[in-house]
Design a protein around this motif. Structure first.
Motif, PDB file in Angstrom:
ATOM      1  N   LEU A 212       0.905  -1.154  -0.258  1.00 47.91           N
ATOM      2  CA  LEU A 212       0.228  -0.268  -0.195  1.00 47.91           C
ATOM      3  C   LEU A 212       1.064   1.575   0.122  1.00 47.91           C
ATOM      4  O   LEU A 212       0.538   2.112  -0.220  1.00 47.91           O
ATOM      5  CB  LEU A 212      -0.979  -0.170   1.198  1.00 47.91           C
TER       6      LEU A 212
ATOM      7  N   THR B 287      -2.803   2.354   6.148  1.00 52.14           N
ATOM      8  CA  THR B 287      -1.071   2.018   5.626  1.00 52.14           C
ATOM      9  C   THR B 287       0.005   1.175   6.464  1.00 52.14           C
ATOM     10  O   THR B 287       0.277   0.511   6.705  1.00 52.14           O
ATOM     11  CB  THR B 287      -0.046   2.675   4.634  1.00 52.14           C
TER      12      THR B 287
ATOM     13  N   GLN C 233      -3.756  -5.239  12.481  1.00 52.16           N
ATOM     14  CA  GLN C 233      -4.729  -6.965  11.739  1.00 52.16           C
ATOM     15  C   GLN C 233      -5.295  -5.334  10.433  1.00 52.16           C
ATOM     16  O   GLN C 233      -5.869  -6.277   9.255  1.00 52.16           O
ATOM     17  CB  GLN C 233      -6.649  -6.634  12.291  1.00 52.16           C
TER      18      GLN C 233
ATOM     19  N   ASN D  61      -2.374  -5.729   8.173  1.00 49.04           N
ATOM     20  CA  ASN D  61      -2.838  -6.816   7.269  1.00 49.04           C
ATOM     21  C   ASN D  61      -3.658  -6.625   6.358  1.00 49.04           C
ATOM     22  O   ASN D  61      -3.501  -7.067   5.578  1.00 49.04           O
ATOM     23  CB  ASN D  61      -2.970  -8.145   8.242  1.00 49.04           C
ATOM     24  N   LEU D  62      -4.646  -6.848   6.689  1.00 51.20           N
ATOM     25  CA  LEU D  62      -6.442  -6.812   5.779  1.00 51.20           C
ATOM     26  C   LEU D  62      -5.801  -5.741   4.421  1.00 51.20           C
ATOM     27  O   LEU D  62      -6.872  -5.279   3.591  1.00 51.20           O
ATOM     28  CB  LEU D  62      -7.437  -6.189   6.281  1.00 51.20           C
ATOM     29  N   GLY D  63      -5.591  -3.833   4.590  1.00 53.46           N
ATOM     30  CA  GLY D  63      -5.096  -3.048   3.898  1.00 53.46           C
ATOM     31  C   GLY D  63      -5.697  -2.204   3.936  1.00 53.46           C
ATOM     32  O   GLY D  63      -6.405  -1.509   3.353  1.00 53.46           O
TER      33      GLY D  63
ATOM     34  N   ASP E  62       1.749 -13.839   8.837  1.00 58.75           N
ATOM     35  CA  ASP E  62       1.243 -14.476   7.256  1.00 58.75           C
ATOM     36  C   ASP E  62       0.399 -13.043   6.329  1.00 58.75           C
ATOM     37  O   ASP E  62       0.237 -13.822   5.454  1.00 58.75           O
ATOM     38  CB  ASP E  62      -0.727 -13.478   8.607  1.00 58.75           C
ATOM     39  N   ASN E  63       1.225 -12.689   6.577  1.00 53.12           N
ATOM     40  CA  ASN E  63       1.290 -11.205   5.176  1.00 53.12           C
ATOM     41  C   ASN E  63       2.701 -10.594   5.500  1.00 53.12           C
ATOM     42  O   ASN E  63       2.755  -9.493   6.172  1.00 53.12           O
ATOM     43  CB  ASN E  63       0.464 -10.427   5.251  1.00 53.12           C
TER      44      ASN E  63
END
Lengths: 725, 346
Positions: B143, B225, B217, B220-222, B240-241
């Motif tokens: 992002l 930023t 979180q 992580n989900l975007g 996870d990301n």
């Protein structure tokens, strides 16, 4: 006088002599009947002197009952002894605490620290019930409620339960609003807290500052209630008065949101419309719409709440639309009124009570909702989350939480009052109970099209939300990586076959089993107490009926967090010490969800002609028999509704149970919150999907077990028969 | 009338039996009742490992630190829990001040890092550090590049107007993490300059979340930023990301001490003490990293997690837990923050 008082007094006495009086920590029976597992008699001999006087009313009652002389003075004695004994039982329980006297004036009077005792156990329970019913029996003998023992005992039992499990905990927490850190009475801080600008501030009008949290709550609740009621009405009119082709999907889409665990709808909305959401991405790529964070805040909570509460409005309104007698509309038609005129001047006014109850229900639900504001709130704060974080946040302040709860409670009560004002004292009765011929009139075209225009897009939208939830449970990383996998289900619901047999090793199983057990225990109790209360509120006439009604609705209007904390404060110490197990959860659910069964019951009872029970009573049946064999079978729709509601609520409630769960009894929702906290959205969604399926199965099971109401052969009655409640 | 009388009777009898069984007191079940304040997986690993080691059955409930504190306080008249393990140190400290927990000297006290020993002394032995984690921030690299923003390295970088609406952090009124940030900034910059910084940061914050780890979180989900959290939360999300990058701010940073306390009036005090000693051994503390929690363990002999933050290489401030953990200072800071920062237009 029949043998009931004898049995009651003997049972009470037997429990006094033989049953362990206190709750037992480690059942071993080594010290029975004297030490920790002592009976009342054993303990009284060993020095627990304040239990001794309890034997007196029991013995005297037994003597009176054995003399068996059916006259009034005998009944008076029973009433006096029963209630005095019961009052003494409570008084000693509240006076003698875990660490000595429970009140300062007792310390002053008898010297500190005084005697000690644990929470009441089975012995106390049986003695208490026996004394209460002996007293009620006596009152009935004196001619109360036409001498009907069943009615008097029911009023006594329900009243006692409400006092213990609704009034007492609520009073416990509300008094904490008026006390300071040292436990002293303090009015000034309370006034300061309740008039705080963070609650009532209006600086938001004009510049970009956030509004007072009370205004936020009101605006959100009114918007949500308005939209939900509109949608619910559109659904109800479509379902009953049009030839809409997709009625089955409509039915499914209106049930799903009710049985969806909290957080899930909010999460699905983020995954669709968040800054990196699926829909936002498509819009950006095709139309160049730059994704923003519009979903966080009022808009997002509003959408999520309408998704969740429109079905509730639908369920209320579908009954009302069905109950409308076509006769009035036909009369208008005969007088050559146009269809639109009929709708405007006949149908619409008759819908008002239904619209008002649906609106009020959605209003209360919106104000008490906790999950959606938590996930989607952004910087928009509402009372329910504010209360939660006043209890558990970095700056804990229980008295502020209590003050905020009072504000929330006031808003709810204002809602009730406004509803009463709007409805006034007009009569809206259209069901005479004498059969109702006539055909339902189709909607005017303009209204029909308006309904379609509102409902169809919403149905598509709901479908999309659930598609995301379903897909989300089967992919690798929801929101980012849509590779199909069963990993989420495996983590949550793994079952292994070992040498010992099947082993449920998935991390969700313990909370899953606990939740199912609690929900299965709570649902029938909730329905039973709810319907019994409904019967008491509609049939016999007695003083204090309104108080009973108010008490029952009180527990519904209080926010869950407040209930949770108040239950710990009230029930973690003797005399009623039930925290740390399944019982506190069951009790909490029963008294929180009972009002819905009660409302459904009173609505259904209002439709049933009193002459039916009167006929049964005239023929010599007792009230209990009449209730069980005449009224209850006619209440089947209400029974179904309250069973389903109680079961579903027990499985999806969050805020009240966070404080009540224990290691053995962890609930599904608290487990889901934990997963969301840890960012394991996949597992949270998979668990929710599994719960949705389970609840669907149970709902179908309840519907088939309870069955339909079987009414007379007159075809005209079918109109009434189908009315759900 | 109900259709099958006998069937109904059997159903009712079964129901009543279950009800009575469920009404039986269950606290006898666990011989150690543990309130756990960290992630579920870690909680579970610790309780089963202790069960395996000692044969003492553990009844564990996982809750956030604030929830445990509220529960311990509500239950004070008749405690249900024995040990409160994990969760940020402030509520532990508060419980210690209010006399909800009791003092205990563990056998291996001198094997612990100084910060853990100091906290134990300041709390007069009523709470002890089991891990610590430093504050920091993380960003979603994908992002950041897509929006053409510079990489933030220091606290001071975060008030760059380019980051408008890109930063997420929790609300200190509800989250201990965010209060830790507030106290850290005040300690690094001084109160006046610190509040000037927070006011400037306010213009860039898109949302004050309720929970401390929520910004991780969201990164992580975007959904945002940049997120300000404890670094170990960001590192866990990065597992996870891979787009997530964690930053230790150049000016130095504050930290939390995840703590453990013995609850006053515990029903199983002896077992709780056994657990207390065991939880401070390297064998017990190693379980953290194995269960995706990358805090720094408090025992010097516990190997540092490979993915975690090496506190000795991070510039840490001398965080004054006694001062900033006290109710007066906390309430004053929170009030000032709410009035001068949160309630101001952006």
């Amino acid at each position: 006088m029949n043998r009931t008082p004898r049995v009651l007094a003997a049972t009470g006495l037997l429990a006094y002599i033989a049953l362990p009086w206190y709750t037992i920590e480690n059942p071993s029976l080594t010290s029975y009947p004297f030490g920790d597992e002592g009976t009342a008699l054993g303990l009284a001999i060993m020095g627990t002197w304040w239990l001794l006087p309890l034997a007196l009313p029991l013995l005297l009652c037994l003597c009176i009952a054995l003399r068996n002389r059916p006259d009034e003075s005998c009944a008076e004695w029973l009433a006096v002894l029963g209630f005095v004994g019961f009052a003494y039982l409570l008084a000693q329980g509240f006076a003698v605490g875990l660490h000595g006297w429970n009140a300062e004036w007792l310390n002053a009077l008898f010297g500190a620290p005084g005697p000690k005792q644990q929470g009441m156990g089975f012995g106390a329970l049986v003695v208490g019930v026996a004394l209460l019913f002996l007293g009620c029996r006596g009152l009935a003998g004196m001619g109360w409620c036409r001498g009907d023992t069943f009615i008097v005992s029911s009023i006594g039992a329900v009243g006692m339960l409400l006092a213990l499990f609704v009034f007492y905990p609520v009073a416990t927490i509300l008094t904490s609003a008026f006390t300071d850190d040292k436990g002293q009475m303090a009015i000034a801080p309370f006034v300061e807290k309740i008039t705080d600008s963070s609650i009532w501030g209006l600086k938001c009008l004009g510049n970009g500052v956030a509004c007072g949290v009370a205004w936020n709550t009101i605006v959100l609740a009114v918007l949500t209630a308005f939209a939900s009621t509109t949608l619910g009405l559109a659904f109800a009119l479509i379902a009953l008065r049009t030839k809409f082709r997709f009625k089955a999907p409509l039915r499914v889409m209106t049930v799903l949101p009710i049985i969806t665990p909290p957080f899930v709808i909010g999460l699905a909305l983020i995954l669709m419309f968040g800054r990196s959401g699926a829909v936002s991405g498509i819009l950006f790529r095709t139309f160049g719409v730059v994704p923003t964070r519009w979903i966080y805040g009022l808009t997002g909570i509003f959408i999520a709440q309408v998704l969740a509460f429109a079905p509730i409005a639908f369920l209320v309104l579908v009954g009302v639309v069905q109950g409308l007698s076509p006769a009035l509309e036909e009369a208008a038609q005969t007088l050559r009124a146009k269809r639109l005129t009929i709708f405007r001047t006949v149908t619409w006014p008759l819908l008002r009570p239904g619209l008002a109850s649906a609106f009020l229900l959605c209003l209360i639900e919106s104000m008490a909702d906790f999950g959606n504001p938590l996930v989607l709130g952004g910087n928009f704060e509402v009372l329910s989350t504010k209360i939660f974080f006043a209890v558990v946040g970095a700056a804990t302040d229980q008295s502020r939480a209590a003050a905020l709860s009072i504000v929330l409670l006031l808003l709810t009560l204002i809602g009730f009052a406004v509803q009463q004002l709007w409805l006034g004292k007009k009569s809206f009765t259209t069901l005479s109970g004498k059969g109702d011929p006539g055909l339902l009139m189709p909607l005017p075209t303009s209204i029909r099209l308006a309904c379609y225009a509102v409902a169809v897009p919403w149905l598509v939208f709901t479908f999309a939300v659930y598609a995301i939830i379903f897909i989300g449970s089967f992919v690798k990383a929801v929101g980012r990586d849509y590779t199909p996998t069963l990993a989420s289900y495996e983590i949550a619901f793994r079952v292994e076959h070992t040498s010992f047999g099947w082993f449920f090793s998935g991390s969700a199983w313990p909370s899953f089993f606990a939740t199912v057990e609690i929900a299965l225990l709570a649902a029938p109790l909730t329905a039973a107490i709810g319907l019994l209360t409904a019967y008491l509120l509609t049939r016999p006439d007695f003083h204090g009926r309104r108080a009973l009604d108010f008490a029952a609705m009180l527990s519904f209007a209080i926010p869950g967090t407040v209930v949770g904390v108040s239950y710990i404060l009230a029930f973690n110490v003797p005399p009623i010490e039930i925290t740390g197990g399944a019982l506190i959860l069951v009790v909490c659910f029963v008294f929180r969800n009972m009002p819905v069964g009660m409302r459904a019951g009173t609505a259904a009872l209002a439709q049933i002609d009193k002459s039916l029970d009167e006929a049964s009573l005239t023929l010599g049946a007792r009230s209990l028999t009449t209730f069980a064999r005449v009224v209850l079978p006619l209440l089947r729709p209400a029974l179904t509704a309250s069973l389903i509601y109680a079961f579903v609520r027990a499985m999806t409630a969050v805020s009240a149970v966070i404080f009540l769960v224990s290691a053995q009894y962890n609930m599904a929702t608290t487990y889901i919150i934990g997963r969301v906290d840890a960012g394991e959205y996949g597992v949270a969604i998979a668990y929710s999907a599994a719960l949705i399926v389970l609840m669907l199965v149970v709902i179908l099971l309840i519907e088939s077990l309870v069955g339909e109401r079987r009414l007379g052969r007159r075809p005209a009655m079918s109109n009434v028969a189908a009315a759900p409640t | 009338m109900l259709p099958h009388r006998s069937g109904t009777a059997v159903l009712i009898a079964a129901f009543v039996t279950i009800l009575i069984v469920s009404a039986l007191p269950v606290r006898a079940g666990g011989s150690l009742v543990m309130y756990c304040g960290v992630q579920e997986e870690w909680c579970r690993a610790v309780s089963t490992a202790f069960e395996r080691e000692t044969g003492i059955s553990v009844a564990m409930t996982r809750k956030s630190a604030g929830e445990v504190y509220a529960q311990v306080k509500a239950e004070a008249a008749n405690p249900r829990g024995d040990i409160w393990w994990g969760g940020t140190g402030d509520p532990h400290q508060q419980a210690a001040n209010e006399g909800l927990t009791i003092e205990y000297k563990p056998a291996n006290l001198n094997e612990l890092y100084d910060w853990a020993q100091r906290q134990w002394q300041e709390a007069r032995g009523r709470t002890i550090g089991i891990y610590s984690g430093a504050l920091g921030f993380g960003y979603n690299e994908k992002l950041l590049k897509a929006r053409g923003l510079p990489e933030p390295k220091c606290w001071a970088d975060l008030i760059n107007p380019a980051y408008k609406d890109e930063i997420q952090v929790a609300d200190p009124n509800s989250s201990g993490t965010a209060y830790n940030l507030l106290a850290t900034i005040v300690q690094i910059m001084g109160e006046e300059k610190g509040f000037a910084f927070l006011k400037a940061l306010h213009k860039n914050v898109n949302q004050y979340t309720k929970a401390g780890a929520a910004p991780a979180q969201a990164v992580n989900l975007g959904e945002t930023t940049i997120g300000i959290t404890f670094m170990h939360d960001m590192i866990a999300a990065a597992q996870d990301n891979p787009d997530i990058k964690t930053v230790a701010p150049c000016e130095g940073t504050g930290y939390e001490i995840g703590s453990m306390s013995l609850i006053k009036g515990a029903h199983n005090l002896e077992n709780a003490k056994k657990f207390y000693d065991w939880a401070l051994t390297p064998a017990a503390q190693e379980l953290a990293a194995q269960n995706k929690s990358y805090q720094t363990p408090s025992n010097k002999n516990t190997p540092l997690p490979k993915l975690g933050v090496d506190l000795s290489k991070t510039k840490l401030i001398d965080y004054d837990f006694a001062k900033y953990g006290s109710s007066e200072v906390r309430n004053a800071l929170l009030k000032r923050w709410t009035d001068e920062v949160k309630n101001q237009p952006r």
